[in-house]
Design a protein around this motif. Structure first.
Motif, PDB file in Angstrom:
ATOM      1  N   SER A   7      -4.368   5.978   3.498  1.00 52.03           N
ATOM      2  CA  SER A   7      -5.282   5.841   4.631  1.00 52.03           C
ATOM      3  C   SER A   7      -5.389   4.386   5.071  1.00 52.03           C
ATOM      4  O   SER A   7      -5.384   4.083   6.272  1.00 52.03           O
ATOM      5  CB  SER A   7      -6.668   6.379   4.268  1.00 52.03           C
ATOM      6  OG  SER A   7      -6.624   7.774   4.056  1.00 52.03           O
ATOM      7  N   LEU A   8      -5.481   3.484   4.079  1.00 55.11           N
ATOM      8  CA  LEU A   8      -5.552   2.066   4.415  1.00 55.11           C
ATOM      9  C   LEU A   8      -4.297   1.628   5.154  1.00 55.11           C
ATOM     10  O   LEU A   8      -4.366   0.977   6.203  1.00 55.11           O
ATOM     11  CB  LEU A   8      -5.717   1.233   3.134  1.00 55.11           C
ATOM     12  CG  LEU A   8      -7.106   1.165   2.520  1.00 55.11           C
ATOM     13  CD1 LEU A   8      -7.049   0.458   1.174  1.00 55.11           C
ATOM     14  CD2 LEU A   8      -8.081   0.446   3.448  1.00 55.11           C
ATOM     15  N   ARG A   9      -3.126   2.011   4.601  1.00 47.95           N
ATOM     16  CA  ARG A   9      -1.869   1.559   5.194  1.00 47.95           C
ATOM     17  C   ARG A   9      -1.645   2.178   6.568  1.00 47.95           C
ATOM     18  O   ARG A   9      -1.353   1.473   7.538  1.00 47.95           O
ATOM     19  CB  ARG A   9      -0.702   1.910   4.266  1.00 47.95           C
ATOM     20  CG  ARG A   9       0.661   1.565   4.854  1.00 47.95           C
ATOM     21  CD  ARG A   9       1.787   2.022   3.952  1.00 47.95           C
ATOM     22  NE  ARG A   9       3.071   1.838   4.609  1.00 47.95           N
ATOM     23  CZ  ARG A   9       3.641   2.730   5.410  1.00 47.95           C
ATOM     24  NH1 ARG A   9       3.038   3.874   5.677  1.00 47.95           N
ATOM     25  NH2 ARG A   9       4.819   2.488   5.966  1.00 47.95           N
ATOM     26  N   LEU A  46       0.826  -1.205   0.000  1.00 43.20           N
ATOM     27  CA  LEU A  46       0.000   0.000   0.000  1.00 43.20           C
ATOM     28  C   LEU A  46       0.858   1.251   0.000  1.00 43.20           C
ATOM     29  O   LEU A  46       0.521   2.254  -0.643  1.00 43.20           O
ATOM     30  CB  LEU A  46      -0.932   0.003   1.215  1.00 43.20           C
ATOM     31  CG  LEU A  46      -2.068  -1.021   1.206  1.00 43.20           C
ATOM     32  CD1 LEU A  46      -2.784  -1.033   2.543  1.00 43.20           C
ATOM     33  CD2 LEU A  46      -3.049  -0.728   0.076  1.00 43.20           C
ATOM     34  N   THR A 102      -3.727   3.574   8.606  1.00 37.70           N
ATOM     35  CA  THR A 102      -4.746   3.165   9.567  1.00 37.70           C
ATOM     36  C   THR A 102      -4.478   1.757  10.083  1.00 37.70           C
ATOM     37  O   THR A 102      -4.457   1.515  11.301  1.00 37.70           O
ATOM     38  CB  THR A 102      -6.139   3.235   8.932  1.00 37.70           C
ATOM     39  OG1 THR A 102      -6.436   4.588   8.583  1.00 37.70           O
ATOM     40  CG2 THR A 102      -7.206   2.712   9.878  1.00 37.70           C
TER      41      THR A 102
END
Length: 285
Positions: A260-262, A30, A264
């Motif tokens: 944001s995915l990583r 990511l 978070t």
């Protein structure tokens, strides 16, 4: 030597390093996709809407195979293992010094998180610069040491600290906001949940919520930081102007989804693992 091994700050460093290792290995793809999205050339028509997270992901797999998604993982490890350790040991030391075992209030949590991130960010910035260059695909470095040597020889040691202001503007608010939301949502949990076997799941959920909010707020600074580190001739103000002129306001949110995915998931996992390990060795995190 025995005192060093049993010192609480050393234990916090070790717990933080292990938690950072696990999260980095899982979520490195990511980070690579985020960096590639933010550094796409104009000719790729970034504003067309056709270049997104999935297309970059597939492009990397096609041209560099599946393991290409983990390009830059070695500098990520070099940065994360000591970096997260420094962050958590600094956080633990500050918390014990100023708050003892008391839970921090909202403003105190912001200061604790921001202070710990400032120390870790400045110490690990040279490796962060190399990591960003590894991931962007424009530089053909063979190793972390080779990259550090090449930057020093061709651009001077100062290039290793390019993007310092943008990095601090991104990481310090992120950590402060994250710790504030995380500590406050965790404190609002019923005591029966906090002391039950489901506590790690509850803590992870609090971390996910905190991570999403902190990531979105600090995304523009992350885009600026990436541009400055990939193009060290740019100053922070010049990078802001370039991004706006080239891509418009939406340019400051490029790579927001993978970042944001990583961020978070990494932060939520790191804090959950850290707190479980600290509890296991008998220390209050």
């Amino acid at each position: 030597m025995e005192l060093l091994v049993v010192h609480p700050a050393i234990k916090a460093f070790m717990c933080g390093s292990l938690s950072g290792t696990c999260s980095t290995l899982l979520f490195q793809p990511l980070d690579l996709v985020k960096t590639r999205l933010q550094t796409l050339q104009t000719g790729v028509q970034p504003g067309s809407g056709r270049v997104g997270m999935v297309s970059v992901l597939l492009s990397v797999v096609r041209t560099e195979r599946l393991l290409g998604l983990w390009k830059g993982v070695s500098p990520s490890f070099v940065r994360t293992i000591p970096g997260v350790g420094i962050y958590f040991s600094t956080y633990y030391s500050l918390k014990q010094h100023f708050l003892q075992d008391r839970c921090p209030g909202a403003a105190e949590a912001v200061l604790l998180g921001g202070g710990a991130r400032t120390v870790a960010g400045v110490v690990m910035l040279p490796v962060t610069v190399v990591k960003t260059r590894f991931e962007c695909g424009r530089y053909s470095y063979g190793s972390v040491i080779g990259a550090l040597r090449s930057v020093c020889q061709t651009e001077g040691p100062a290039a290793l600290f390019s993007g310092l202001m943008a990095t601090l503007l991104r990481d310090v608010p992120f950590s402060g906001i994250y710790v504030m939301f995380y500590s406050q949502t965790k404190a609002s949990l019923p005591k029966e949940i906090s002391t039950s076997p489901a506590a790690p799941v509850a803590n992870f959920s609090c971390g996910v919520l905190a991570g999403v909010l902190a990531s979105l707020i600090t995304q523009p600074a992350d885009v600026v930081k990436t541009h400055v580190q990939v193009n060290p001739q740019l100053k922070t103000a010049e990078a802001i102007r370039y991004i706006y002129m080239e891509y418009g306001l939406q340019g400051f949110f490029r790579g927001a989804v993978p970042r944001s995915l990583r961020r978070t998931m990494m932060a939520a996992m790191a804090w959950t693992v850290y707190e479980q390990m600290m509890a296991h060795i008998g220390l209050k995190s």
